[in-house]
Design a protein around this motif. Structure first.
Motif, PDB file in Angstrom:
ATOM      1  N   PHE A   1      82.087  -7.871   1.125  1.00 43.21           N
ATOM      2  CA  PHE A   1      81.663  -8.848   2.124  1.00 43.21           C
ATOM      3  C   PHE A   1      82.657 -10.030   2.285  1.00 43.21           C
ATOM      4  CE2 PHE A   1      79.328 -12.533   3.655  1.00 43.21           C
ATOM      5  CZ  PHE A   1      78.719 -12.014   4.782  1.00 43.21           C
ATOM      6  N   PRO A   2      83.175 -10.653   1.199  1.00 45.52           N
ATOM      7  CA  PRO A   2      84.097 -11.800   1.409  1.00 45.52           C
ATOM      8  C   PRO A   2      85.390 -11.436   2.120  1.00 45.52           C
ATOM      9  CG  PRO A   2      83.254 -11.771  -0.834  1.00 45.52           C
ATOM     10  CD  PRO A   2      82.881 -10.448  -0.240  1.00 45.52           C
ATOM     11  N   ASN A   3      85.777 -10.147   2.070  1.00 47.77           N
ATOM     12  CA  ASN A   3      87.052  -9.738   2.647  1.00 47.77           C
ATOM     13  C   ASN A   3      86.928  -9.183   4.047  1.00 47.77           C
ATOM     14  OD1 ASN A   3      88.860 -10.154   0.225  1.00 47.77           O
ATOM     15  ND2 ASN A   3      87.378  -8.734  -0.665  1.00 47.77           N
ATOM     16  N   LEU A   4      85.714  -9.188   4.582  1.00 46.27           N
ATOM     17  CA  LEU A   4      85.514  -8.676   5.932  1.00 46.27           C
ATOM     18  C   LEU A   4      85.850  -9.752   6.955  1.00 46.27           C
ATOM     19  CD1 LEU A   4      82.129  -6.766   5.514  1.00 46.27           C
ATOM     20  CD2 LEU A   4      84.393  -5.754   5.767  1.00 46.27           C
TER      21      LEU A   4
ATOM     22  N   ALA B   1      85.213 -12.117  10.204  1.00 53.22           N
ATOM     23  CA  ALA B   1      83.998 -12.887  10.494  1.00 53.22           C
ATOM     24  C   ALA B   1      83.019 -12.097  11.349  1.00 53.22           C
ATOM     25  CB  ALA B   1      84.380 -14.196  11.179  1.00 53.22           C
ATOM     26  N   TYR B   2      83.551 -11.374  12.330  1.00 51.05           N
ATOM     27  CA  TYR B   2      82.617 -10.654  13.211  1.00 51.05           C
ATOM     28  C   TYR B   2      81.912  -9.529  12.475  1.00 51.05           C
ATOM     29  CZ  TYR B   2      85.879  -6.735  13.851  1.00 51.05           C
ATOM     30  OH  TYR B   2      86.686  -5.640  13.657  1.00 51.05           O
ATOM     31  N   LYS B   3      82.578  -8.867  11.511  1.00 53.29           N
ATOM     32  CA  LYS B   3      81.935  -7.792  10.748  1.00 53.29           C
ATOM     33  C   LYS B   3      80.937  -8.371   9.757  1.00 53.29           C
ATOM     34  CE  LYS B   3      85.223  -3.971  11.025  1.00 53.29           C
ATOM     35  NZ  LYS B   3      85.941  -2.936  10.261  1.00 53.29           N
ATOM     36  N   GLN B   4      81.265  -9.551   9.212  1.00 52.15           N
ATOM     37  CA  GLN B   4      80.288 -10.199   8.332  1.00 52.15           C
ATOM     38  C   GLN B   4      78.997 -10.490   9.099  1.00 52.15           C
ATOM     39  OE1 GLN B   4      82.147 -13.644   6.689  1.00 52.15           O
ATOM     40  NE2 GLN B   4      83.445 -12.485   5.243  1.00 52.15           N
ATOM     41  N   ALA B   5      79.166 -10.998  10.317  1.00 53.39           N
ATOM     42  CA  ALA B   5      77.974 -11.291  11.126  1.00 53.39           C
ATOM     43  C   ALA B   5      77.197 -10.022  11.461  1.00 53.39           C
ATOM     44  CB  ALA B   5      78.405 -12.018  12.400  1.00 53.39           C
ATOM     45  N   LYS B   6      77.902  -8.961  11.801  1.00 53.39           N
ATOM     46  CA  LYS B   6      77.231  -7.686  12.137  1.00 53.39           C
ATOM     47  C   LYS B   6      76.506  -7.126  10.927  1.00 53.39           C
ATOM     48  CE  LYS B   6      78.130  -3.127  14.120  1.00 53.39           C
ATOM     49  NZ  LYS B   6      79.146  -2.185  14.641  1.00 53.39           N
TER      50      LYS B   6
ATOM     51  N   ARG C   1      95.472  -5.783   1.315  1.00 54.70           N
ATOM     52  CA  ARG C   1      95.448  -7.036   2.087  1.00 54.70           C
ATOM     53  C   ARG C   1      95.152  -8.253   1.213  1.00 54.70           C
ATOM     54  NH1 ARG C   1      92.498  -3.916   5.847  1.00 54.70           N
ATOM     55  NH2 ARG C   1      90.565  -4.985   5.224  1.00 54.70           N
ATOM     56  N   SER C   2      94.459  -8.065   0.120  1.00 50.45           N
ATOM     57  CA  SER C   2      94.064  -9.186  -0.722  1.00 50.45           C
ATOM     58  C   SER C   2      95.088  -9.527  -1.802  1.00 50.45           C
ATOM     59  CB  SER C   2      92.713  -8.874  -1.392  1.00 50.45           C
ATOM     60  OG  SER C   2      92.857  -7.782  -2.302  1.00 50.45           O
ATOM     61  N   ILE C   3      96.235  -8.840  -1.789  1.00 49.16           N
ATOM     62  CA  ILE C   3      97.207  -9.046  -2.865  1.00 49.16           C
ATOM     63  C   ILE C   3      97.797 -10.458  -2.852  1.00 49.16           C
ATOM     64  CG2 ILE C   3      99.246  -8.262  -1.594  1.00 49.16           C
ATOM     65  CD1 ILE C   3     100.066  -6.792  -4.158  1.00 49.16           C
ATOM     66  N   ASP C   4      97.876 -11.117  -1.660  1.00 52.03           N
ATOM     67  CA  ASP C   4      98.456 -12.451  -1.588  1.00 52.03           C
ATOM     68  C   ASP C   4      97.415 -13.558  -1.596  1.00 52.03           C
ATOM     69  OD1 ASP C   4      97.406 -11.771   0.821  1.00 52.03           O
ATOM     70  OD2 ASP C   4      98.979 -12.742   2.030  1.00 52.03           O
ATOM     71  N   LYS C   5      96.152 -13.209  -1.843  1.00 55.26           N
ATOM     72  CA  LYS C   5      95.107 -14.227  -1.900  1.00 55.26           C
ATOM     73  C   LYS C   5      95.040 -14.817  -3.299  1.00 55.26           C
ATOM     74  CE  LYS C   5      92.161 -12.436   1.797  1.00 55.26           C
ATOM     75  NZ  LYS C   5      90.807 -11.961   2.137  1.00 55.26           N
ATOM     76  N   PRO C   6      94.862 -16.136  -3.428  1.00 56.98           N
ATOM     77  CA  PRO C   6      94.769 -16.751  -4.763  1.00 56.98           C
ATOM     78  C   PRO C   6      93.495 -16.320  -5.474  1.00 56.98           C
ATOM     79  CG  PRO C   6      94.272 -18.352  -3.054  1.00 56.98           C
ATOM     80  CD  PRO C   6      94.755 -17.132  -2.344  1.00 56.98           C
ATOM     81  N   PHE C   7      93.543 -16.344  -6.801  1.00 55.60           N
ATOM     82  CA  PHE C   7      92.365 -15.965  -7.583  1.00 55.60           C
ATOM     83  C   PHE C   7      91.216 -16.940  -7.380  1.00 55.60           C
ATOM     84  CE2 PHE C   7      95.843 -13.971 -10.051  1.00 55.60           C
ATOM     85  CZ  PHE C   7      95.404 -12.658  -9.980  1.00 55.60           C
ATOM     86  N   ILE C   8      91.580 -18.194  -7.126  1.00 54.89           N
ATOM     87  CA  ILE C   8      90.557 -19.223  -6.921  1.00 54.89           C
ATOM     88  C   ILE C   8      90.684 -19.733  -5.502  1.00 54.89           C
ATOM     89  CG2 ILE C   8      89.690 -21.465  -7.695  1.00 54.89           C
ATOM     90  CD1 ILE C   8      90.930 -20.899 -10.410  1.00 54.89           C
ATOM     91  N   ASP C   9      89.570 -19.806  -4.802  1.00 55.48           N
ATOM     92  CA  ASP C   9      89.557 -20.307  -3.431  1.00 55.48           C
ATOM     93  C   ASP C   9      90.071 -21.754  -3.432  1.00 55.48           C
ATOM     94  OD1 ASP C   9      89.152 -20.969  -0.861  1.00 55.48           O
ATOM     95  OD2 ASP C   9      87.022 -20.429  -0.788  1.00 55.48           O
TER      96      ASP C   9
END
Length: 974
Positions: A884-887, A889-894, A954-962
């Motif tokens: 869910f966090p990686n979807l 915005a429109y797919k999260q809403a759906k 796709r999430s490889i460049d995201k930080p471990f902590i928001d």
């Protein structure tokens, strides 16, 4: 000329108003005031030294600010005049009746010789307190010492000369030992080198002086009572320490040169004057029985350095038997004589006594006078009192003496810092030169004076000395200040007129050719002088009028060049048909505006040279401004001459890469008029991109149409993308050209087909060539036989189209077969897809009871789960939480909406009274809707494995902590 003089006089009077009232005070016709505002101090200012000696003063010497005096019998007092409050007293230590006869102090003030009346000599160095006797000197009464100014130091005298009362000259050297107070013998050696004699035999050596000239030559001056001897010789370089024996040895067999006077004082004394910035004396004065012999010293003379000798004879008030002179001192312009009761100062320039100072009897009889050569102070003493003379501004009135002697250069040298005196000297020199008919020199001097300008000018005019008048005006002009603009203008104009008159006179006389050339050069120098440039420029109209009134066109052109008025120069050459000269001026000064102005005239006569000049100017010329000249020229010229215009336009287009439309349009017009072949090549070289074409397409089209250049018109139509017009016009010229035009609209098949139909119709209807029409079918794939058939007449037999029709039918059959093959392939593909779908429905995987969720590591079978083909297994809620966090915005809403719908379908109905049939229908609809919702959720959540799919990439460049929760997370760790 008279009017100019009057104008200048008025201007000058206005500029010096306020000074004229002063001009007549003391100096006629001068702008200076000859008035002394305060009483001037005397040249020789006497000062009594505040010193009361405890005993009588026997002798006093001073040098380099070091003063030594002998007091009484046994005391020596030394004073550093820089520290007069710290005197130093030294005892001679003599127990006998010896008295100090004379003392001698060297030029550095370091070495003191004390001659005793007992024919003994003592030595005292400035750095020690103890007096030493010079044993080798014993038995000689010392009368004079010649110090060595070239090798002497504070510890060593170097070779020196010593004169005795018996006429002997000895060479000696005194040295202070560095290891102890004195060496065993401070006098290193003491040897006789010469004996001076008079007619009666040996005579006392009264004075000795050693001087060095040029090229290692030494001059030794020695005096007796009546004679002055000169010894001249060279000492080899590097052997100066060996002494002067070689110089005296030359005169061992014959007497040296000497001057002798009959009278006898019983002694003589010589004094020298050395300027501050020189090491050698410049003048001398010898006091002897007949008077004072004085003059200058010339070290370039081979045998005698005495020059310009004069004798000042003692006046009647000096009787050598009663009050004979005692001492002499020489300054720059005076020598001072010490008499028993007074001091006389005599000017060496005119021999006049200019100063006399009488001493009171209470001071006692004057004993001796001496000068410190370093600080130029004069000391006089009696037995009880010491006086000092300061020499102040000795040269203050020297200029007047030189002026009266007509030595004007020297007079100006000594009053250069006194403008009022300099003005008097210059006026006197100018008048002297005028009276001696040296008019040019007189004019130069008059120009530097403050005398009235008009009086001097009229003086030269009356004497008919025009050349001298010009020289006077030139010098006067050079001395004017920049602010005196009116005077500068009048003088400049007047000089111009004088030069033109003088040149006109000389030009008509062939015998004065050299003078004419010299005067012409001076006039040109005057015109080109940087100082006169501004004035001449501001008044150039008047100068032009003067030159024109004298008909001097040569200098008019020269003056115009100096003023950088090249327009006038070029116009002059053009008026006299000197077109090459005019073009040379333009090319030399490279003024764009002048090129624009005179090119229309020059190109009519020397077109090739003008175009060459344009080309040499390169990009500095704007070709658009030259087009009018070319247009006028090309309208009246032949084809060969028009080629020059084309040459320059081609240079602009191809070399300078000009993009101005006017230039390209004009080149097009020239090509259309004279060079049709070049026209088409130019158009083709310009390309077909309208945005990169620099000529006007419409103008080019009209130009080509007017001159009948159809191929060029077709090219322009193609550039304008008017393909129909291009094909229509090309068909009038060449069918192949039309075909090349028809293929240009590559993106518009309908237009291409239309163009080719035009060509086919033309071929069929105009040329009636069936074979060529069939060739059109093969050239364009868009045309079919059925498109062309309507253009043929009815009587044409089918034999002409048999082959084309057969080919067309074969193409249709091939197309039908290809379509069938594609349909069969599509059917087979659909069948395989259905089989794959069915197989996927029946695919399964096995899960062991001990399997755990890959996310939470809890047993998998406890809750609903997903199994992926890669082998990873997740609980439904664990997978949902990870995805869910990686979807987006429109797919999260759906997804949230689908979850709400799923939750709504799972709630039981609150009504217990609905009919059975209604319940069944509702359940069937809800069950179907629920399955669809779950399928939609699966499509979003379980589309791919969260560990193996694109989500992980796709999430490889995201930080471990928001980043938004970073601070909160950091605080939680503290």
């Amino acid at each position: 000329m008279a009017s100019i003089l009057d104008e200048y006089e008025d201007s000058l009077h206005r500029s010096v108003s306020g000074q004229q009232s002063r001009a007549t005070v003391g100096i006629p016709h001068s702008g200076y005031v000859n008035a002394r505002l305060e009483k001037e101090t005397p040249i020789f200012n006497k000062q009594r030294i505040d010193f009361a000696p405890p005993e009588k003063i026997n002798s006093l010497v001073v040098s380099s600010n070091q003063l030594c005096m002998s007091l009484g019998k046994d005391t020596l007092l030394r004073i550093d005049l820089g520290k007069p409050d710290e005197p130093n007293q030294v005892e001679l230590g003599r127990k006998d009746e010896a008295k100090v006869y004379k003392m001698f102090l060297d030029h550095t003030g370091s070495h003191l010789l004390i001659a005793l009346n007992t024919s003994e000599c003592l030595y005292l160095n400035r750095s020690v307190q103890k007096v030493r006797a010079l044993s080798r000197w014993k038995g000689h009464l010392i009368e004079s010492v010649g110090w060595n100014k070239f090798l002497g130091s504070e510890t060593n005298t170097g070779p020196i000369l010593v004169g005795t009362s018996q006429g002997q000259i000895y060479e000696a050297e005194i040295s202070v030992s560095e290891g102890s107070l004195f060496s065993t013998n401070p006098d290193q050696y003491f040897r006789q080198v010469y004996t001076l004699e008079e007619e009666s035999g040996p005579a006392p050596v009264c004075c000795l002086e050693i001087e060095r000239g040029i090229e290692g030559k030494f001059f030794i001056i020695a005096t007796t009572r009546k004679r002055l001897f000169q010894f001249v010789g060279k000492v080899p370089e590097g052997t100066e320490q060996q002494g002067f024996s070689s110089i005296f040895a030359v005169h061992a067999d014959h007497l040296p040169s000497f001057r002798e006077f009959p009278a006898n004082l019983g002694f003589s004394e010589i004094a020298f004057y050395t300027p501050k910035l020189r090491s050698n004396p410049r003048s001398f004065a010898w006091m002897m029985g007949n008077g004072v012999l004085y003059g200058t010293l010339d070290y370039s003379r081979p045998d005698s350095i005495l020059s310009d000798e004069r004798v000042w004879v003692y006046p009647p008030d000096i009787d050598i038997t009663v009050n004979k002179p005692i001492s002499i001192v020489l300054t720059q312009f005076h020598f001072l004589l010490l008499l028993p009761d007074r001091v006389k100062a005599v000017c060496t320039l005119n021999g006049q006594v200019v100063f006399q100072d009488l001493f009171l009897e209470k001071f006692g009889s004057l004993t001796r006078m001496i000068k410190d050569p370093t600080v130029q102070q004069i000391w006089i003493h009696t037995e009880k009192v010491v006086f000092r003379y300061h020499v102040q501004r000795e040269s203050r009135d020297v200029w007047k003496m030189y002026m009266n002697m007509n030595k004007f250069d020297l007079a100006k040298e000594y009053c250069k810092d006194r403008p009022e005196c300099l003005d008097i000297v210059l006026a006197k020199e100018a008048e002297h030169c005028f009276q001696n008919k040296r008019y040019l020199d007189s004019a130069k001097c008059y120009a530097l004076t403050q005398n009235y300008f008009e009086e001097i000018a009229l003086k030269f005019i009356e004497a008919k000395q025009e050349e001298a008048l010009m020289e006077f005006l030139i010098k006067k002009l050079s001395n004017l200040k920049p602010s005196e603009k009116t005077q500068t203008t009048l003088l400049t104009t007047w000089l111009t007129e004088l030069y033109l008159n003088w040149l006109g006179i000389l030009q008509g006389d062939p015998s004065q050719r050299n003078l004419y050339l010299d005067t012409r050069e001076k006039f040109r120098t005057f015109l080109s002088s940087p100082k006169n440039k501004d004035c001449l420029f501001n008044n150039r109209a008047s100068i032009y009028e003067l030159l024109a009134s004298h008909g001097d066109t040569e200098h008019m052109v020269y003056f115009a060049v100096i003023m950088q008025d090249y327009e006038r120069v070029v116009a002059h050459h053009c008026q006299h048909d000197e077109y090459d000269e005019a073009l040379n001026v333009l090319s030399r000064h490279r003024d764009e505006k002048l090129f624009y102005k005179f090119s229309p005239v020059l190109i009519q006569h020397i077109p090739k040279k003008v175009v060459d000049a344009w080309i040499s100017m390169g990009s500095r010329l704007d070709a658009r401004n030259l087009i009018p000249a070319l247009v006028n020229y090309s309208q009246s010229a032949s084809t060969q001459q028009i080629n020059e215009a084309i040459r320059y336009m081609e240079f602009c287009v191809y070399q300078l890469e000009e993009t101005q439309q006017a230039i390209h349009n004009y080149l097009l017009s020239l090509y259309a008029l004279c060079r049709p072949d070049s026209l088409l090549s130019y158009l083709e070289q310009a390309g077909t991109n309208p945005n990169r074409i620099h000529y006007d397409l419409k103008y080019a089209l009209r130009l080509c149409a007017e001159h009948g250049h159809h191929r060029a018109c077709v090219h322009v139509y193609k550039v304008m993308e008017l393909y129909e017009e291009a094909v229509d016009l090309a068909l009038q010229v060449d069918v192949d050209l039309a075909k090349s035009c028809a293929d240009l609209p590559e993106d518009d098949e309908e237009l291409r087909k239309k163009l080719w139909l035009k060509i086919a119709r033309h071929v069929v209807q105009e040329e009636k060539d069936v074979k060529k029409a069939m060739a059109c079918l093969s050239s364009c794939a868009l045309l079919k036989i059925e498109d062309v058939l309507p253009f043929f007449p009815d009587f044409v037999t089918i034999d002409h189209f048999k082959e084309a029709i057969c080919n067309s039918l074969e193409d249709y059959n091939k197309h039908i077969e290809e379509l069938k093959r594609e349909m069969e392939e599509a059917t087979q593909s659909a069948k395989r897809i259905r089989e794959d779908i069915q197989e996927m429905r029946n695919k399964y995987g096995s899960v062991e009871p001990q399997e755990k969720c890959a996310a939470c590591d809890f047993p998998l079978l406890n809750r609903p789960f997903y199994l992926f083909l890669c082998g990873h297994m997740f609980h439904y809620d664990c997978l949902l939480q990870a995805v869910f966090p990686n979807l987006p915005a429109y797919k999260q809403a759906k997804l949230e909406d689908l979850q709400k719908k799923l939750a709504a379908t799972s709630q039981p109905s609150k009504s217990h009274h609905r009919p059975k049939d209604a319940d069944t229908i509702s359940l069937g609809k809800g069950q179907q809707s629920r399955e669809q919702i779950k399928a939609d959720i699966d499509d979003i959540v379980a589309a791919e494995c969260v560990y193996c799919g694109e989500l992980m990439i796709r999430s490889i460049d995201k930080p471990f902590i928001d980043p938004q929760k970073y601070e909160e997370e950091m605080q939680s760790w503290l």
